[in-house]
Write a protein that holds these residues in place. Structure first.
Motif, mmCIF file in Angstrom:
data_model
loop_
_atom_site.group_PDB
_atom_site.id
_atom_site.type_symbol
_atom_site.label_atom_id
_atom_site.label_comp_id
_atom_site.label_asym_id
_atom_site.label_seq_id
_atom_site.Cartn_x
_atom_site.Cartn_y
_atom_site.Cartn_z
ATOM 1 N N PRO A 50 0.808 -1.220 0.000
ATOM 2 C CA PRO A 50 0.000 0.000 0.000
ATOM 3 C C PRO A 50 0.844 1.275 0.000
ATOM 4 O O PRO A 50 1.861 1.347 0.704
ATOM 5 C CB PRO A 50 -0.779 -0.109 1.319
ATOM 6 N N THR A 66 5.005 8.232 -3.770
ATOM 7 C CA THR A 66 6.372 8.424 -3.286
ATOM 8 C C THR A 66 6.742 7.200 -2.470
ATOM 9 O O THR A 66 6.053 6.868 -1.495
ATOM 10 C CB THR A 66 6.448 9.709 -2.450
ATOM 11 N N SER A 68 9.445 4.739 -0.436
ATOM 12 C CA SER A 68 10.694 4.555 0.292
ATOM 13 C C SER A 68 11.136 3.095 0.129
ATOM 14 O O SER A 68 10.338 2.172 0.332
ATOM 15 C CB SER A 68 10.416 4.883 1.763
ATOM 16 N N GLY A 71 12.016 -2.911 1.281
ATOM 17 C CA GLY A 71 11.903 -4.374 1.210
ATOM 18 C C GLY A 71 11.662 -4.856 -0.206
ATOM 19 O O GLY A 71 12.049 -4.197 -1.180
ATOM 20 N N VAL A 72 10.973 -5.995 -0.318
ATOM 21 C CA VAL A 72 10.872 -6.700 -1.604
ATOM 22 C C VAL A 72 10.172 -5.862 -2.686
ATOM 23 O O VAL A 72 10.734 -5.587 -3.753
ATOM 24 C CB VAL A 72 10.105 -8.044 -1.412
ATOM 25 N N VAL A 73 8.928 -5.442 -2.396
ATOM 26 C CA VAL A 73 8.144 -4.732 -3.429
ATOM 27 C C VAL A 73 8.753 -3.355 -3.724
ATOM 28 O O VAL A 73 8.883 -2.947 -4.877
ATOM 29 C CB VAL A 73 6.664 -4.590 -2.982
ATOM 30 N N THR A 74 9.118 -2.659 -2.656
ATOM 31 C CA THR A 74 9.611 -1.293 -2.860
ATOM 32 C C THR A 74 10.973 -1.299 -3.583
ATOM 33 O O THR A 74 11.245 -0.422 -4.398
ATOM 34 C CB THR A 74 9.699 -0.540 -1.515
ATOM 35 N N LYS A 233 0.680 -2.591 9.088
ATOM 36 C CA LYS A 233 0.927 -3.610 8.069
ATOM 37 C C LYS A 233 -0.416 -4.067 7.512
ATOM 38 O O LYS A 233 -1.353 -4.288 8.259
ATOM 39 C CB LYS A 233 1.684 -4.771 8.685
#
Ligand SMILES: Cc1cc2nc3c(=O)[nH]c(=O)nc-3n(C[C@H](O)[C@H](O)[C@H](O)COP(=O)(O)OP(=O)(O)OC[C@H]3O[C@@H](n4cnc5c(N)ncnc54)[C@H](O)[C@@H]3O)c2cc1C
Ligand code: FES
Length: 271
Positions: A50, A66, A68, A71-74, A233
């Motif tokens: 999200p 925007t 940051s 982790g995996v997706v970002t 989360k």
């Protein structure tokens, strides 16, 4: 959606803003959102996560997010280029209560990427079709250091806006920084925005919210006019999986924007 533009926001390159356009015009027409809402973005083969809409709905060309890199997706998103395709599910959540904010002064207090939805709201209020409906805007926005402040073009533009009082602060300055140095709660106390006919909107990391809330309270903002945008989360984003509840509320469905009255009693456990 297609990635149309990528802006590297911070000097450590860990926060980027992605401008996305809909491939399908029908989807575009159906995606009606208000500032403060979020969407689930998916990177194919990696997963979804999200993100708050950082653009104002008055800006028609693209949606902006925007992101940051944590982790995996970002990280996968950060590795994508203009022309890359992502999925989107939304708009989700409630957003800022625009009707209640009409005719009121708005004090926005933000830090980190949490500032993205306050940026969306600011640009929404500043749009010429909306400006007359809202009172003065005060923005208190902080980052750890100058190189981590987001939206530098907007900040420059906002300095010249009538009825917009912009107070930037950093935890640690550098040789070029001539602005304020200090944590957001302390600067909020110094700036002391009036609570008369005003709402306080707070969005940022939990520690910032925790220490800013008592200051806003001292300044006389009643609980019902103190709004928090919370991050928990999440998985489904639509109130089905039970991953994001605070007491009886689901942050994804009933929030992420809550007045302190709504979540009084639960809030101290979260911060
Ligand atoms: C309503 C909402 C709006 C958000 N808006 C933004 C936004 O505008 N920009 C942005 O960069 N991020 C935003 N986030 C946070 C973002 O969703 C998470 O950073 C993202 O899910 C991490 O995904 P990942 O696969 O990269 O990380 P993962 O690989 O899943 O995890 C990496 C690390 O991030 C932590 N993490 C995962 N999800 C969250 C979370 N929700 N909050 C705090 N830590 C988390 C994990 O514990 C782990 O330490 C928002 C979250 C919510 C719920
Ligand atoms: S994320 Fe599933 S209930 Fe909120």
């Amino acid at each position: 959606m297609r990635i149309e533009k990528v802006v590297v926001e911070t000097d450590d390159r860990d926060i980027k803003t992605f401008s996305l356009s809909f491939v399908n015009k029908e989807d575009e027409a159906n995606f009606n959102y208000i500032p403060g809402q979020f969407a689930e973005l998916s990177v194919f083969g990696k997963g979804e996560a999200p993100f708050g809409m950082a653009s104002s709905p008055t800006q028609l060309e693209c949606l902006e997010f925007t992101v940051s890199k944590v982790g995996v997706v970002t990280t996968a998103l950060h590795n994508m280029q203009v022309g890359g395709m992502v999925g989107i599910r939304g708009p989700l959540g409630n957003g800022y209560p625009l009707e209640a904010l009409k005719g009121k002064n708005i004090v926005m207090i933000g830090g980190g990427f949490g500032f993205s939805t306050l940026r969306a709201l600011t640009n929404f209020v500043l749009d010429e079709t909306n400006r007359h409906s809202f009172g003065d805007i005060t923005i208190i926005y902080g980052a750890r250091r100058p190189g981590l402040l987001l939206y530098k073009d907007d900040l420059e533009k906002w300095r010249n806006e009538a009825d917009l009082h912009l107070h930037l602060t950093v935890d640690y300055g550098d040789e070029e920084w001539t602005g304020r140095v200090g944590f957001v709660p302390q600067i909020t106390r110094e700036v002391a925005p009036s609570s008369e006919n005003a709402y306080a909107l707070i969005c940022g990391p939990p520690a910032m919210i925790k220490f800013t809330l008592p200051v806003v309270n001292e300044l006389g903002f009643p609980l019902e006019r103190t709004l928090l945008s919370l991050e928990m989360k999440m998985k489904c984003g639509i109130g089905m999986c039970g991953r994001c509840n605070i007491g009886s509320k689901y942050v994804c469905r009933d929030g992420p924007v809550f007045s302190c009255t709504e979540i009084l009693g639960f809030i101290s456990e979260q911060l």
